[in-house]
Enzyme design. Structure first.
Site, PDB file in Angstrom:
ATOM      1  N   SER A  62       5.278 -10.920  -0.005  1.00 15.12           N
ATOM      2  CA  SER A  62       5.640 -10.378  -1.314  1.00 15.12           C
ATOM      3  C   SER A  62       7.127 -10.068  -1.307  1.00 15.12           C
ATOM      4  CB  SER A  62       4.849  -9.092  -1.589  1.00 15.12           C
ATOM      5  OG  SER A  62       5.382  -8.362  -2.678  1.00 15.12           O
ATOM      6  N   TYR A  66       1.482  -0.773   1.589  1.00 14.36           N
ATOM      7  CA  TYR A  66       1.544  -2.156   1.102  1.00 14.36           C
ATOM      8  C   TYR A  66       2.849  -2.824   1.511  1.00 14.36           C
ATOM      9  CZ  TYR A  66       1.831  -6.141  -2.032  1.00 14.36           C
ATOM     10  OH  TYR A  66       1.983  -7.411  -2.532  1.00 14.36           O
TER      11      TYR A  66
END
Length: 262
Positions: free
Chosen positions: A143, A156
């Site tokens: 990401s 995350y």
């Protein structure tokens, strides 16, 4: 010069019941690859598998497994060991949002098991066969969150930083072997991720791209033998920005963006 991996090599995709994973399944099936699609939701997998076979004439095998737990990871590992050459797409993952001390500790641990441990174990499982056959490869979905710390999404962002650095290092180790490894680092994409992670407000502001566009860009980069793919020019620029700014400033800006509303 690298080119597309031959369609005779099958593809296994985790997190394939929706979003980027399902789009990878469609894209590889359209190229003529047999696909094994992995997720927890059997009904969605069976529907997608049927659609892929009907539309593209490929073998599409649904494999129900929960990669947060050892049993699920072992199930997928057995499938990977059943043959030597694969394209493995480690896509399964989720995010959480909130002050770390306030979040459910069990869910945070499960997030690490899914985003990091499963990806690491499955990559280690598939690598020996890829190296023996000097073909195939791994796409690990990271990401743009991987490029900086994200207060209020601490777990995350940390997991995705692992994915990026692990995959980039692996790609260099594999240079000259015929095996590819690429970290896909998307920015906001229109999937279920925003609802699961609780970042709907950010997703609305960020103008997310479609999963189809994200995967199309990723496959072009994989065909070229790229080690990192950041779909979208703006996402690529924003991902590099934190490297030029003081880390204190980066943390404060990120905290302001991801601080839970209300």
């Amino acid at each position: 010069m690298p080119s597309a991996v031959p369609s005779s090599i099958p593809v296994l995709i985790t997190g394939a019941s929706s979003g980027i994973g399902a789009e990878f399944a469609r894209a590889f099936a359209a190229r003529g690859h047999d696909v094994t699609i992995v997720a927890r939701r059997a009904d969605r997998l069976e529907q997608l598998a049927g659609d892929l076979t009907a539309r593209h004439g490929v073998a599409a095998e649904p494999l129900v497994a929960d990669l947060e737990v050892v049993r699920g990871r072992s199930t997928v590992a057995r499938t990977l060991r059943s043959r030597e050459t694969w394209i493995l797409v480690n896509n399964a993952g989720y995010g959480t949002r909130g002050r770390l001390a306030d979040l459910d500790a069990a869910r945070e641990r499960a997030e690490v098991h899914l985003n990091v441990v499963a990806l690491h174990e499955l990559t280690l499982t598939v690598l020996p066969g890829l190296l023996r056959t000097r073909s195939g490869g791994v796409i690990n979905v990271a990401s743009t969150a991987a490029f900086q710390p994200l207060p209020y999404m601490a777990t995350y962002a940390a997991t995705k930083s692992f994915v990026l650095n692990f995959t980039e290092a692996l790609a260099e180790e594999l240079r000259g072997t015929g095996v590819r490894a690429m970290a896909l680092c998307p920015g906001p994409v229109r999937t279920e991720f925003g609802d699961v992670a609780g970042v709907q407000d950010y997703m609305e502001m960020a103008r997310p791209m479609s999963a189809e566009r994200c995967v199309t860009t990723a496959l072009r980069a994989f065909d070229r033998g790229s080690a990192i793919c950041i779909p979208g020019a703006l996402n690529a620029a924003l991902a590099q920005g934190p490297r030029l700014a003081p880390r204190l400033a980066v943390r404060k800006v990120s905290a302001a963006i991801f601080h839970p509303r209300g």
